[in-house]
Design an enzyme around this catalytic site. Structure first.
Site, short mmCIF file in Angstrom:
data_model
loop_
_atom_site.label_atom_id
_atom_site.label_comp_id
_atom_site.label_asym_id
_atom_site.label_seq_id
_atom_site.Cartn_x
_atom_site.Cartn_y
_atom_site.Cartn_z
N GLY A 14 0.83 -1.21 0.00
CA GLY A 14 0.00 0.00 0.00
C GLY A 14 0.86 1.26 0.00
CB VAL A 16 4.68 1.27 -3.41
CG1 VAL A 16 5.31 0.71 -2.15
CG2 VAL A 16 3.68 0.31 -4.02
CE LYS A 18 -1.41 -1.71 -4.46
NZ LYS A 18 -0.75 -1.11 -3.31
CB THR A 20 0.03 6.70 -9.21
OG1 THR A 20 -0.54 7.11 -7.97
CG2 THR A 20 0.42 7.91 -10.01
CG ASP A 42 -6.29 -1.83 -2.68
OD1 ASP A 42 -6.77 -2.33 -1.64
OD2 ASP A 42 -5.30 -1.09 -2.68
N1 LIG Z 1 6.40 9.34 -8.49
C1 LIG Z 1 5.60 9.97 -7.64
N2 LIG Z 1 5.85 11.25 -7.27
C2 LIG Z 1 5.04 11.91 -6.40
N3 LIG Z 1 3.96 11.36 -5.83
C3 LIG Z 1 3.65 10.08 -6.15
C4 LIG Z 1 4.45 9.33 -7.07
N4 LIG Z 1 3.87 8.09 -7.20
C5 LIG Z 1 2.79 8.10 -6.39
N5 LIG Z 1 2.64 9.27 -5.77
C6 LIG Z 1 1.62 9.66 -4.78
O1 LIG Z 1 1.73 8.74 -3.69
C7 LIG Z 1 0.44 8.47 -3.13
C8 LIG Z 1 0.19 6.96 -3.13
O2 LIG Z 1 0.09 6.50 -4.46
P1 LIG Z 1 -0.99 5.40 -4.91
O3 LIG Z 1 -0.80 5.19 -6.36
O4 LIG Z 1 -2.33 5.78 -4.43
O5 LIG Z 1 -0.45 4.16 -4.08
P2 LIG Z 1 -1.11 2.71 -3.88
O6 LIG Z 1 -2.19 2.54 -4.90
O7 LIG Z 1 0.05 1.77 -4.08
O8 LIG Z 1 -1.59 2.65 -2.47
C9 LIG Z 1 -0.54 9.23 -3.97
O9 LIG Z 1 -0.84 10.44 -3.32
C10 LIG Z 1 0.19 9.51 -5.28
O10 LIG Z 1 -0.24 10.70 -5.91
MG LIG Z 2 -4.22 2.06 -4.65
#
Ligand SMILES: Nc1ncnc2c1ncn2[C@@H]1O[C@H](COP(=O)(O)OP(=O)(O)O)[C@@H](O)[C@H]1O
Ligand SMILES: [Mg+2]
Length: 317
Positions: A14, A16, A18, A20, A42
């Site tokens: 969680g 990281v 995913k 995005t 998820d």
């Molecule tokens: N390369 C990046 N640079 C800046 N912020 C990022 C980057 N990748 C993800 N984020 C931010 O990190 C947070 C978690 O990302 P998310 O994709 O929701 O993670 P997951 O789905 O793995 O839980 C979000 O707020 C997203 O906008």
């Molecule tokens: Mg997610």
């Protein structure tokens, strides 16, 4: 390359990145005029948040050529139980119906029932709706959950085999007793058999590396690396290769101050570890951006960046 596959599973811990990454890959294909379905499995959904819209278990267009679904496991589980009850109705004697429903309700609150229902929805997406799309991207739950989900067809088929075996024996006995040896049609046997065939089809699609790609997102941090190592090993035991890694949130090169210089130094060690540990995976190094990726414009910029990386398959960081 893993992006050439029709089905792409995006896994990882969680937070990281995913969702995005999955959304950026989906958007990249959509912007190349491919029909794309982005599916979040998820329970901590955030695909809808990324596209600033509310999603549910039916495909909704979030932008041109891109549809998205968020599967709600508890809702799926309720629907699933209802469909099992409907299937059984008319098959068992009406005096037995109440008892059978009671047993189904008891089973529905057992551990794994929601996962089974979630998996059933995935099966229907892949087999029944997949034809409408060029690409289906799965944004999955944190690692343990995803591994269980991917290994479910194996478990279910063992379970269904047991049920089929028992029903067949019973049927053979009935056949001899009642029917002069003429085989009788057993509707429950047929329902189970059909389910088994659908699971087997999905399983063979998931195991076929021409159809399906698996990627993990991780951050250059100890726990994230350890978890990814474990996931890659567990999946390998189930004959699933992880094809690619997104190493996300890499600190910028030009960095000021002692604190950040130390962090960057640490990060280099972790990246060397990742290089050593994951030799057979495509590796994409993605910089930490100045802000969260919380708008379609930022996602689109992120998506164009990873597209360049795919095209040149860079190893620089
Ligand atoms: N390369 C990046 N640079 C800046 N912020 C990022 C980057 N990748 C993800 N984020 C931010 O990190 C947070 C978690 O990302 P998310 O994709 O929701 O993670 P997951 O789905 O793995 O839980 C979000 O707020 C997203 O906008
Ligand atoms: Mg997610």
């Amino acid at each position: 390359m893993f992006i050439e596959k029709k089905l792409i599973f995006v896994g990882g811990k969680g937070g990281v990145g995913k969702s995005t990454s999955a959304a950026a890959i989906a958007l990249m294909f959509a912007q190349r005029n491919q029909n794309v379905l982005l599916v979040s499995t998820d329970p901590a959904h955030n695909v809808g948040d990324i596209f600033h819209t509310k999603l549910n278990n039916q495909a909704k267009e979030v932008c041109l050529h891109l549809h998205a679904i968020e599967i709600d496991p508890s809702l799926e589980s309720l629907k699933y139980i209802q469909s099992v009850k409907n299937n059984i109705k008319g098959v068992v004697k009406s005096s037995m119906q109440h008892e059978v429903n009671r047993q189904i309700d008891a089973a529905s609150s057992s551990p794994g029932a929601e996962e089974a229902a979630l998996f059933d929805r995935m099966v229907s997406i892949i087999l029944d709706e997949g034809g409408k799309y060029d690409k289906i991207i799965f944004d999955t739950a944190p690692t343990g959950h995803t591994i269980r989900l991917l290994t479910l067809p194996e478990l279910m088929s063992v379970w269904i085999d047991g049920m089929l075996e028992r029903r067949k024996k019973r049927n053979d006995n009935y056949t001899q007793l009642l029917n002069d040896g003429e085989p009788i049609v057993d509707p429950i046997f047929q329902i189970l058999q059909k389910r088994k065939e659908r699971f087997a089809r999905v399983r063979s699609i998931l195991l076929n590396s021409n159809d399906t790609g698996f990627m993990f997102v991780l951050n250059p941090e100890r726990l994230s690396i350890l978890e990814t190592t474990n996931a890659v090993q567990v999946l390998a035991k189930h004959n699933i290769d992880v094809n690619a890694l997104f190493i996300n949130k890499i600190l910028p090169q030009e960095i000021e101050g002692e604190f950040w210089k130390n962090r960057k130094e640490n990060e280099r060690d972790y990246i060397r570890w990742i290089e050593r540990e994951f030799r057979s995976q495509e590796k994409y190094f993605i910089p930490l951006l100045q802000s969260d990726i919380n708008s379609l414009e930022l996602l689109s910029a992120f998506s164009q960046q990873i597209e360049k990386d795919f095209l040149s398959y860079r190893r620089t960081y």
